[in-house]
Design a protein around this motif. Sequence first.
Motif, short mmCIF file in Angstrom:
data_model
loop_
_atom_site.label_atom_id
_atom_site.label_comp_id
_atom_site.label_asym_id
_atom_site.label_seq_id
_atom_site.Cartn_x
_atom_site.Cartn_y
_atom_site.Cartn_z
N MET A 1 0.84 -1.20 0.00
CA MET A 1 0.00 0.00 0.00
C MET A 1 0.88 1.25 0.00
O MET A 1 1.66 1.46 0.93
N PRO A 2 0.77 2.12 -1.02
CA PRO A 2 1.56 3.35 -1.01
C PRO A 2 1.10 4.28 0.11
O PRO A 2 -0.08 4.32 0.46
N TRP A 3 2.04 5.00 0.68
CA TRP A 3 1.73 5.95 1.75
C TRP A 3 0.91 7.12 1.19
O TRP A 3 -0.02 7.60 1.83
N ILE A 4 1.28 7.58 0.02
CA ILE A 4 0.58 8.70 -0.60
C ILE A 4 -0.12 8.21 -1.87
O ILE A 4 0.51 7.63 -2.74
N LYS A 5 -1.44 8.44 -1.93
CA LYS A 5 -2.23 8.01 -3.08
C LYS A 5 -2.88 9.21 -3.75
O LYS A 5 -3.12 10.23 -3.09
N PRO A 6 -3.18 9.10 -5.06
CA PRO A 6 -3.85 10.21 -5.74
C PRO A 6 -5.13 10.62 -5.02
O PRO A 6 -5.89 9.77 -4.54
N VAL A 7 -5.34 11.92 -4.94
CA VAL A 7 -6.49 12.47 -4.21
C VAL A 7 -6.86 13.81 -4.83
O VAL A 7 -6.01 14.48 -5.41
N GLN A 62 4.57 6.68 -10.41
CA GLN A 62 4.61 5.20 -10.44
C GLN A 62 5.72 4.66 -9.55
O GLN A 62 5.56 3.62 -8.92
N SER A 63 6.83 5.39 -9.48
CA SER A 63 7.96 4.93 -8.66
C SER A 63 7.77 5.25 -7.18
O SER A 63 8.58 4.84 -6.34
N GLY A 64 6.74 6.04 -6.85
CA GLY A 64 6.45 6.36 -5.46
C GLY A 64 7.16 7.59 -4.93
O GLY A 64 7.08 7.89 -3.74
N PRO A 90 8.42 8.00 2.94
CA PRO A 90 7.45 7.39 3.86
C PRO A 90 8.04 7.05 5.23
O PRO A 90 7.38 7.25 6.25
N LEU A 91 9.28 6.55 5.27
CA LEU A 91 9.89 6.15 6.53
C LEU A 91 10.00 7.34 7.49
O LEU A 91 9.75 7.21 8.69
N HIS A 92 10.34 8.50 6.95
CA HIS A 92 10.53 9.70 7.77
C HIS A 92 9.31 10.61 7.78
O HIS A 92 9.36 11.69 8.37
N ARG A 93 8.24 10.17 7.10
CA ARG A 93 6.99 10.93 7.00
C ARG A 93 7.27 12.39 6.63
O ARG A 93 6.88 13.33 7.29
N ARG A 94 7.96 12.52 5.51
CA ARG A 94 8.42 13.83 5.05
C ARG A 94 8.17 13.96 3.55
O ARG A 94 8.38 13.01 2.80
N GLU A 125 -2.49 16.57 8.27
CA GLU A 125 -3.70 16.03 8.90
C GLU A 125 -4.10 14.65 8.40
O GLU A 125 -4.71 13.87 9.14
N GLN A 126 -3.76 14.33 7.16
CA GLN A 126 -4.10 13.01 6.61
C GLN A 126 -2.89 12.07 6.58
O GLN A 126 -3.02 10.89 6.90
N LEU A 127 -1.75 12.60 6.18
CA LEU A 127 -0.55 11.76 6.05
C LEU A 127 0.29 11.74 7.32
O LEU A 127 1.24 10.96 7.42
N ASN A 128 -0.03 12.61 8.29
CA ASN A 128 0.69 12.69 9.55
C ASN A 128 2.18 12.97 9.33
O ASN A 128 3.06 12.37 9.96
N CYS A 129 2.47 13.91 8.42
CA CYS A 129 3.86 14.27 8.13
C CYS A 129 4.53 14.90 9.35
O CYS A 129 3.90 15.62 10.12
#
Length: 198
Positions: A1-7, A62-64, A90-94, A125-129
Amino acid sequence: MPWIKPVELVGEQVILKPLDLTQVEALVDAVRDGELWKLWYTRIPAPEQMSAEIQRRLALQQSGSMLPFYIEDRSTGQALGMTSFMNIEPLHRRVEIGSTWYRQSVQRTLVNTESKQLLLAHAFEQLNCIAVEFRTSSFNVRSQAAILRLGAKLDGILRSHQVVAGDILRDTYVYSIVKHEWPAVRQNLNWLISKPRG
């Protein structure tokens, strides 16, 4: 599951939609407003490069490492420009908000403020960066002022960071907003967006 998805991110004046190739002609029209590709200190696609630029951003998606957006005027449906979440960690939420440009006729309006408010709200607020970064050329003083106006702070300068047009070395100014700063930044952005215009 990708951390960031199209929205799709919807504001009062703008809608940030997932970027796709059906938007080429609208973005060609937008980039012609001010002939933005002629700015030497930043990379904005010329009309004939727009399709390739969209494909490049979609490959990075595509590469994330990127989530690109098409910016649209909510009332008219007119294309206003492009922006992206990029350098996604994603690991560093940045994330970095960058590769942004707007048609000249909406520069120095609330379009940038609201677009950044939508992206920052989603990030914190959504990704908790933990942090959201911005980067710009040392020569792009307009961009520097806009980033500071958002409430970001200067982290430092990457000297001779990139080669730009004419083999000139670019110094890159790096800014960020960190998680504990977001409530105050959000309040200020909401105030900037809602205050009466003179």
